[in-house]
Design a protein around this motif. Structure first.
Motif, PDB file in Angstrom:
ATOM      1  N   ASP A 226     -11.865  15.783  10.288  1.00  0.00           N
ATOM      2  CA  ASP A 226     -11.655  14.335  10.289  1.00  0.00           C
ATOM      3  C   ASP A 226     -10.571  13.894  11.267  1.00  0.00           C
ATOM      4  O   ASP A 226     -10.682  12.824  11.882  1.00  0.00           O
ATOM      5  CB  ASP A 226     -11.259  13.854   8.893  1.00  0.00           C
ATOM      6  CG  ASP A 226     -12.428  13.861   7.915  1.00  0.00           C
ATOM      7  OD1 ASP A 226     -13.573  14.007   8.370  1.00  0.00           O
ATOM      8  OD2 ASP A 226     -12.181  13.727   6.701  1.00  0.00           O
TER       9      ASP A 226
ATOM     10  N   HIS B 175       0.802  -1.216   0.000  1.00  0.00           N
ATOM     11  CA  HIS B 175       0.000   0.000   0.000  1.00  0.00           C
ATOM     12  C   HIS B 175       0.842   1.276   0.000  1.00  0.00           C
ATOM     13  O   HIS B 175       0.323   2.354  -0.295  1.00  0.00           O
ATOM     14  CB  HIS B 175      -0.943   0.010   1.203  1.00  0.00           C
ATOM     15  CG  HIS B 175      -2.044  -1.005   1.107  1.00  0.00           C
ATOM     16  ND1 HIS B 175      -1.830  -2.352   1.325  1.00  0.00           N
ATOM     17  CD2 HIS B 175      -3.352  -0.869   0.795  1.00  0.00           C
ATOM     18  CE1 HIS B 175      -2.976  -3.002   1.156  1.00  0.00           C
ATOM     19  NE2 HIS B 175      -3.906  -2.133   0.838  1.00  0.00           N
TER      20      HIS B 175
ATOM     21  N   ALA C  98     -10.171   3.136  11.938  1.00  0.00           N
ATOM     22  CA  ALA C  98     -10.196   3.246  10.477  1.00  0.00           C
ATOM     23  C   ALA C  98      -9.637   4.568   9.961  1.00  0.00           C
ATOM     24  O   ALA C  98      -9.400   4.700   8.760  1.00  0.00           O
ATOM     25  CB  ALA C  98     -11.619   3.055   9.962  1.00  0.00           C
ATOM     26  N   ARG C  99      -9.415   5.526  10.838  1.00  0.00           N
ATOM     27  CA  ARG C  99      -8.885   6.808  10.365  1.00  0.00           C
ATOM     28  C   ARG C  99      -7.506   6.654   9.739  1.00  0.00           C
ATOM     29  O   ARG C  99      -7.119   7.460   8.896  1.00  0.00           O
ATOM     30  CB  ARG C  99      -8.843   7.815  11.513  1.00  0.00           C
ATOM     31  CG  ARG C  99     -10.236   8.239  11.962  1.00  0.00           C
ATOM     32  CD  ARG C  99     -10.201   9.301  13.039  1.00  0.00           C
ATOM     33  NE  ARG C  99     -11.551   9.590  13.517  1.00  0.00           N
ATOM     34  CZ  ARG C  99     -11.825  10.432  14.498  1.00  0.00           C
ATOM     35  NH1 ARG C  99     -10.830  11.070  15.110  1.00  0.00           N
ATOM     36  NH2 ARG C  99     -13.073  10.638  14.882  1.00  0.00           N
ATOM     37  N   TRP C 100      -6.770   5.626  10.142  1.00  0.00           N
ATOM     38  CA  TRP C 100      -5.491   5.365   9.487  1.00  0.00           C
ATOM     39  C   TRP C 100      -5.690   5.116   7.990  1.00  0.00           C
ATOM     40  O   TRP C 100      -4.855   5.467   7.179  1.00  0.00           O
ATOM     41  CB  TRP C 100      -4.821   4.141  10.105  1.00  0.00           C
ATOM     42  CG  TRP C 100      -3.817   4.444  11.163  1.00  0.00           C
ATOM     43  CD1 TRP C 100      -2.804   5.368  11.116  1.00  0.00           C
ATOM     44  CD2 TRP C 100      -3.694   3.815  12.443  1.00  0.00           C
ATOM     45  NE1 TRP C 100      -2.063   5.349  12.273  1.00  0.00           N
ATOM     46  CE2 TRP C 100      -2.590   4.406  13.112  1.00  0.00           C
ATOM     47  CE3 TRP C 100      -4.410   2.807  13.080  1.00  0.00           C
ATOM     48  CZ2 TRP C 100      -2.182   4.013  14.376  1.00  0.00           C
ATOM     49  CZ3 TRP C 100      -4.013   2.427  14.348  1.00  0.00           C
ATOM     50  CH2 TRP C 100      -2.913   3.020  14.994  1.00  0.00           C
ATOM     51  N   ALA C 101      -6.819   4.470   7.649  1.00  0.00           N
ATOM     52  CA  ALA C 101      -7.035   4.043   6.265  1.00  0.00           C
ATOM     53  C   ALA C 101      -7.396   5.189   5.336  1.00  0.00           C
ATOM     54  O   ALA C 101      -7.199   5.086   4.128  1.00  0.00           O
ATOM     55  CB  ALA C 101      -8.134   2.976   6.210  1.00  0.00           C
ATOM     56  N   HIS C 102      -7.944   6.284   5.862  1.00  0.00           N
ATOM     57  CA  HIS C 102      -8.315   7.380   4.958  1.00  0.00           C
ATOM     58  C   HIS C 102      -7.505   8.650   5.219  1.00  0.00           C
ATOM     59  O   HIS C 102      -7.896   9.741   4.831  1.00  0.00           O
ATOM     60  CB  HIS C 102      -9.822   7.648   5.006  1.00  0.00           C
ATOM     61  CG  HIS C 102     -10.344   8.214   6.291  1.00  0.00           C
ATOM     62  ND1 HIS C 102     -10.512   9.560   6.497  1.00  0.00           N
ATOM     63  CD2 HIS C 102     -10.752   7.619   7.436  1.00  0.00           C
ATOM     64  CE1 HIS C 102     -11.000   9.766   7.702  1.00  0.00           C
ATOM     65  NE2 HIS C 102     -11.148   8.610   8.291  1.00  0.00           N
TER      66      HIS C 102
ATOM     67  N   ASN D  61      -0.119   1.915   7.513  1.00  0.00           N
ATOM     68  CA  ASN D  61      -1.430   2.305   8.019  1.00  0.00           C
ATOM     69  C   ASN D  61      -2.510   1.254   7.764  1.00  0.00           C
ATOM     70  O   ASN D  61      -3.260   0.880   8.671  1.00  0.00           O
ATOM     71  CB  ASN D  61      -1.856   3.637   7.402  1.00  0.00           C
ATOM     72  CG  ASN D  61      -1.097   4.813   7.971  1.00  0.00           C
ATOM     73  OD1 ASN D  61      -0.438   4.688   8.999  1.00  0.00           O
ATOM     74  ND2 ASN D  61      -1.162   5.952   7.317  1.00  0.00           N
ATOM     75  N   MET D  62      -2.638   0.798   6.524  1.00  0.00           N
ATOM     76  CA  MET D  62      -3.677  -0.184   6.219  1.00  0.00           C
ATOM     77  C   MET D  62      -3.436  -1.485   6.969  1.00  0.00           C
ATOM     78  O   MET D  62      -4.384  -2.126   7.448  1.00  0.00           O
ATOM     79  CB  MET D  62      -3.739  -0.444   4.711  1.00  0.00           C
ATOM     80  CG  MET D  62      -4.854  -1.413   4.307  1.00  0.00           C
ATOM     81  SD  MET D  62      -6.505  -0.829   4.796  1.00  0.00           S
ATOM     82  CE  MET D  62      -6.697   0.552   3.671  1.00  0.00           C
TER      83      MET D  62
ATOM     84  N   ASP E 230       1.872   3.040   2.451  1.00  0.00           N
ATOM     85  CA  ASP E 230       1.233   3.996   3.349  1.00  0.00           C
ATOM     86  C   ASP E 230       1.816   3.967   4.750  1.00  0.00           C
ATOM     87  O   ASP E 230       1.122   4.256   5.726  1.00  0.00           O
ATOM     88  CB  ASP E 230      -0.277   3.750   3.405  1.00  0.00           C
ATOM     89  CG  ASP E 230      -0.627   2.356   3.935  1.00  0.00           C
ATOM     90  OD1 ASP E 230       0.296   1.558   4.214  1.00  0.00           O
ATOM     91  OD2 ASP E 230      -1.825   2.066   4.076  1.00  0.00           O
TER      92      ASP E 230
ATOM     93  N   PRO F  51      -4.885  11.259   4.210  1.00  0.00           N
ATOM     94  CA  PRO F  51      -4.324  11.657   2.912  1.00  0.00           C
ATOM     95  C   PRO F  51      -2.867  11.238   2.781  1.00  0.00           C
ATOM     96  O   PRO F  51      -2.077  11.368   3.714  1.00  0.00           O
ATOM     97  CB  PRO F  51      -4.465  13.179   2.925  1.00  0.00           C
ATOM     98  CG  PRO F  51      -5.592  13.456   3.855  1.00  0.00           C
ATOM     99  CD  PRO F  51      -5.491  12.396   4.924  1.00  0.00           C
ATOM    100  N   ARG F  52      -2.525  10.736   1.623  1.00  0.00           N
ATOM    101  CA  ARG F  52      -1.171  10.225   1.383  1.00  0.00           C
ATOM    102  C   ARG F  52      -0.110  11.290   1.671  1.00  0.00           C
ATOM    103  O   ARG F  52       0.991  10.975   2.139  1.00  0.00           O
ATOM    104  CB  ARG F  52      -1.066   9.742  -0.065  1.00  0.00           C
ATOM    105  CG  ARG F  52       0.277   9.146  -0.439  1.00  0.00           C
ATOM    106  CD  ARG F  52       0.202   8.489  -1.807  1.00  0.00           C
ATOM    107  NE  ARG F  52      -0.721   7.366  -1.791  1.00  0.00           N
ATOM    108  CZ  ARG F  52      -0.371   6.124  -1.433  1.00  0.00           C
ATOM    109  NH1 ARG F  52       0.873   5.866  -1.080  1.00  0.00           N
ATOM    110  NH2 ARG F  52      -1.263   5.155  -1.428  1.00  0.00           N
TER     111      ARG F  52
END
Length: 269
Positions: free
Chosen positions: A237, A59, A153-157, A64-65, A61, A159-160
């Motif tokens: 957020d 990912h 779930a905030r880790w998943a959204h 995070n995911m 990221d 911003p990159r």
């Protein structure tokens, strides 16, 4: 109380993964270790008897995911709390015990600890005063109980563009959530640092490829470049940024954008 330690990993060498694993096995209270391969599973991990998730694609990221998937799975299986440990770091043997005791004493939904900074070879540098449980907590130092599920779930959204300061963004998210917090002042996480500033503090040359302050400045420049309504959405957020002056300015700009949508919509100053 059932605790799962979530370790995202990518292409870390075996010796780092083994040290990470050993530090969880050596905890003075029982906990289960969950490895999440971000696109590159290591066959050694599969032989350790730990829980092992394999994501089919990387990912990119910063883990995070992998943290989201490991955490949600743990809570779905009845675990009461999750802690986090990156593959290149390790715990002191009383890390989970101290955070469990802190949770039992205070009832806090979010518990955290300090960390010590270490060179690439694992030798000790200093205890990190920045991870203070107020302004900042490193992800490796977090202990999240079941009431924290809504913010996992905030880790998943995220911003990159904010990944270089992802720990700060997530800590802002926790602070803005209103969840109760408590902090353990003893350093129980050993963090292998790649930050140039940490080596400068020791009067040592930084290893090649170390992260500079310019690396962490980029997300703030990106944030400032956004239209005011996009900045407002990120603040809503994640509670990011934390600086009071920045927030006060943003609130004023957003109010103006709503009053004068034709003249202010898309403002970036």
């Amino acid at each position: 109380m059932r605790v799962a330690v979530i370790t995202p990993y990518y292409k870390e060498p075996n010796e780092l993964l083994e040290q990470c694993r050993a530090s969880v096995v050596d905890q003075t209270v029982a906990c289960d270790h969950v490895f999440v391969a971000d696109g590159f599973p290591n066959s050694s991990v599969g032989r350790w008897g730990a829980k092992h998730f394999i994501l089919p694609n990387a990912h990119g990221d910063a883990g995070n995911m992998a943290r989201v998937i490991g955490s949600l799975s743990a809570f779905a299986q009845g675990y009461d709390a999750v802690a986090f440990l990156d593959a290149d770091n390790w715990y002191r043997s009383d890390h989970i015990l101290r955070l469990l005791e802190l949770h039992h004493r205070t009832g806090a939904a979010v518990c955290s600890s300090r960390r010590s900074m270490h060179r690439a070879d694992g030798t000790y540098m200093f205890d990190d005063s920045k991870s203070d449980g107020r302004t900042h907590v490193d992800t490796n130092c977090l202990f999240l109980t079941r009431p924290c599920l809504p913010i996992i779930a905030r880790w998943a959204h995220m911003p990159r563009e904010l990944y270089p300061v992802g720990d700060s963004v997530y800590w802002s998210s926790i602070r803005s959530s209103g969840l109760s917090r408590s902090h353990e002042p003893i350093s129980t996480v050993c963090y292998r640092t790649t930050w140039e500033a940490d080596y400068k503090r020791m009067g040592e040359p930084a290893p090649a490829g170390s992260k500079t302050l310019a690396f962490t400045d980029q997300p703030y420049y990106w944030f400032k470049s956004l239209p005011v309504r996009d900045r407002w959405r990120i603040w809503q957020d994640f509670g990011f940024p934390l600086r009071r002056r920045t927030v006060a300015k943003l609130v004023g700009q957003y109010a103006l954008s709503r009053l004068s949508p034709y003249s202010y919509l898309g403002a970036k100053t």
